[in-house]
Design a protein around this motif. Structure first.
Motif, PDB file in Angstrom:
ATOM      1  N   UNK A 122      71.065 127.707   1.373  1.00  0.00           N
ATOM      2  CA  UNK A 122      69.848 128.093   0.825  1.00  0.00           C
ATOM      3  C   UNK A 122      69.683 129.002  -0.538  1.00  0.00           C
ATOM      4  N   UNK A 123      71.168 129.914   0.275  1.00  0.00           N
ATOM      5  CA  UNK A 123      71.256 131.026  -1.303  1.00  0.00           C
ATOM      6  C   UNK A 123      72.508 130.590  -2.426  1.00  0.00           C
ATOM      7  N   UNK A 124      72.717 129.422  -1.629  1.00  0.00           N
ATOM      8  CA  UNK A 124      73.881 128.690  -3.217  1.00  0.00           C
ATOM      9  C   UNK A 124      72.689 128.152  -3.938  1.00  0.00           C
ATOM     10  N   UNK A 127      70.366 130.832  -5.884  1.00  0.00           N
ATOM     11  CA  UNK A 127      71.469 131.777  -7.275  1.00  0.00           C
ATOM     12  C   UNK A 127      71.454 130.595  -8.472  1.00  0.00           C
ATOM     13  N   UNK A 128      71.863 129.053  -8.081  1.00  0.00           N
ATOM     14  CA  UNK A 128      71.689 127.155  -8.836  1.00  0.00           C
ATOM     15  C   UNK A 128      70.499 127.401  -9.198  1.00  0.00           C
ATOM     16  N   UNK A 129      68.818 127.751  -9.415  1.00  0.00           N
ATOM     17  CA  UNK A 129      68.065 128.102  -9.639  1.00  0.00           C
ATOM     18  C   UNK A 129      67.677 128.874 -10.555  1.00  0.00           C
ATOM     19  N   UNK A 130      67.831 129.857 -10.692  1.00  0.00           N
ATOM     20  CA  UNK A 130      67.884 131.240 -11.396  1.00  0.00           C
ATOM     21  C   UNK A 130      68.890 130.863 -12.303  1.00  0.00           C
ATOM     22  N   UNK A 131      69.579 129.873 -12.246  1.00  0.00           N
ATOM     23  CA  UNK A 131      70.898 129.766 -13.572  1.00  0.00           C
ATOM     24  C   UNK A 131      70.245 129.564 -14.781  1.00  0.00           C
ATOM     25  N   UNK A 237      80.053 134.274   0.303  1.00  0.00           N
ATOM     26  CA  UNK A 237      79.175 135.268  -0.431  1.00  0.00           C
ATOM     27  C   UNK A 237      79.695 135.690  -1.899  1.00  0.00           C
ATOM     28  N   UNK A 238      80.320 135.058  -2.376  1.00  0.00           N
ATOM     29  CA  UNK A 238      81.195 135.342  -3.894  1.00  0.00           C
ATOM     30  C   UNK A 238      80.687 134.660  -4.300  1.00  0.00           C
ATOM     31  N   UNK A 239      80.702 133.626  -3.543  1.00  0.00           N
ATOM     32  CA  UNK A 239      80.329 131.835  -4.600  1.00  0.00           C
ATOM     33  C   UNK A 239      79.025 132.036  -5.017  1.00  0.00           C
ATOM     34  N   UNK A 240      78.380 132.703  -3.822  1.00  0.00           N
ATOM     35  CA  UNK A 240      76.659 132.557  -4.000  1.00  0.00           C
ATOM     36  C   UNK A 240      76.469 133.689  -4.924  1.00  0.00           C
ATOM     37  N   UNK A 241      77.234 135.144  -4.792  1.00  0.00           N
ATOM     38  CA  UNK A 241      76.842 135.757  -5.657  1.00  0.00           C
ATOM     39  C   UNK A 241      76.975 136.088  -7.483  1.00  0.00           C
ATOM     40  N   UNK A 271      65.565 135.196  -7.977  1.00  0.00           N
ATOM     41  CA  UNK A 271      65.991 134.245  -7.234  1.00  0.00           C
ATOM     42  C   UNK A 271      67.589 134.309  -7.386  1.00  0.00           C
ATOM     43  N   UNK A 272      68.360 134.957  -8.035  1.00  0.00           N
ATOM     44  CA  UNK A 272      69.717 134.876  -7.774  1.00  0.00           C
ATOM     45  C   UNK A 272      69.779 136.300  -6.611  1.00  0.00           C
ATOM     46  N   UNK A 273      68.533 137.515  -6.748  1.00  0.00           N
ATOM     47  CA  UNK A 273      69.430 138.619  -5.972  1.00  0.00           C
ATOM     48  C   UNK A 273      68.558 138.336  -4.203  1.00  0.00           C
ATOM     49  N   UNK A 274      67.593 137.674  -4.270  1.00  0.00           N
ATOM     50  CA  UNK A 274      67.085 137.124  -2.868  1.00  0.00           C
ATOM     51  C   UNK A 274      68.357 136.223  -2.251  1.00  0.00           C
TER      52      UNK A 274
END
Length: 296
Positions: A122-124, A127-131, A237-241, A271-274
């Motif tokens: 979900x986090x990834x 982040x993809x949505x924010x990208x 975490x690094x992947x999502x961050x 989105x990315x922060x969340x």
């Protein structure tokens, strides 16, 4: 140790957020020429360390597979990325190439000692949505005429995610080897430049400073920090961050007057922060469980 290593890995993401700014300020140097010079500069800190501590040369003696993975990761990623940009619109190519953080999160389930949870996915995806909001700000339109470029972008994403995941499996290998990876990437980029490009040098001292900044930070120190982070830190975490890089990059461009603020950027930040907070759930829980309890 794991928390510190994760922070060091995140510093690479912060440095990569300066890539667009320094590249924009570096003039019109062709990409492979720029890559050759920047990776040469990026190897200098490692060379200095080896010169001061010659005993560390022994750490460069590694199995062939370590060198193949490292050189294929750094050079292969940049070769495919430049190929994608040459053969497809930058927006679509960049969006496809930036699937690598999601691939790292999903692929981490294959690593020893790692478990893939719903909140990592979900986090990834957040982040993809924010990208997408950042990279595709002017819309996305995939065209079969750019199949070669799209294919190179997909391979680009798999190359960097594969390099990061495989690097984790060689956690006993010293980060000193990144010096060799950078030197080899510089040489291969130079050969590509000779065969594919026309040499163009920076025209001003400011452009030379931008090139030096690229070599020292996003195309230099960042790779040492990323290597240490993925080997010893929380790779999920690094992947999502990592999705923070295009958002931070856009914020830096706004700060220096190269872009305009908008609702799209604000939504991407949320989105990315969340997504990063959600993916960090395990780390937060581990710290809360190990925190000392107040004396009664």
């Amino acid at each position: 140790m794991k928390f510190k290593a994760t922070l060091i890995g995140f510093s690479a993401i912060l440095m990569w957020s300066l890539l667009a700014l320094f590249t924009a300020a570096s003039g019109k140097m062709p990409p492979f020429q720029l890559s050759a010079i920047c990776f040469l500069i990026g190897s200098l800190p490692g060379i200095v360390v080896l010169a001061v501590k010659p005993e560390r040369f022994a750490l460069l003696k590694q199995p062939a597979k370590v060198w193949i993975i490292g050189i294929a990761g750094l050079f292969g990623y940049h070769f495919l990325y430049f190929t994608a940009l040459r053969n497809a619109p930058a927006v679509e190519a960049g969006l496809i190439a930036y699937l690598w953080p999601l691939l790292i999160v999903v692929g981490s389930a294959l690593l020893p000692g790692e478990r893939l949870r719903w909140y990592h996915i979900a986090g990834a995806l957040a982040g993809l949505g924010g990208t997408i909001l950042i990279v595709a700000r002017n819309g996305v339109a995939f065209d079969e005429a750019y199949t070669l470029g799209y294919g190179a972008a997909f391979l680009c994403a798999f190359t960097w995610s594969g390099y990061s995941l495989l690097t984790r499996r060689f956690d006993a290998v010293s980060t000193d080897v990144v010096t060799g990876f950078c030197l080899a990437t510089s040489i291969l980029s130079f050969l590509c430049h000779l065969g594919l490009e026309t040499t163009i040098w920076p025209q001003t001292a400011f452009e030379w400073l931008a090139v030096a900044g690229l070599g020292l930070l996003p195309v230099g120190a960042a790779f040492y920090a990323w290597d240490f982070g993925v080997k010893n830190g929380d790779i999920q975490l690094l992947g999502v961050a990592s999705y923070a890089a295009p958002v931070l990059s856009t914020l830096v461009l706004i700060l220096f007057g190269f872009a305009e603020p908008s609702w799209r950027i604000a939504a991407a930040c949320l989105l990315v922060t969340g997504g990063a907070v959600l993916a960090a759930r395990d780390m937060v829980h581990r710290k809360s469980r190990t925190a000392p309890q107040p004396a009664e």
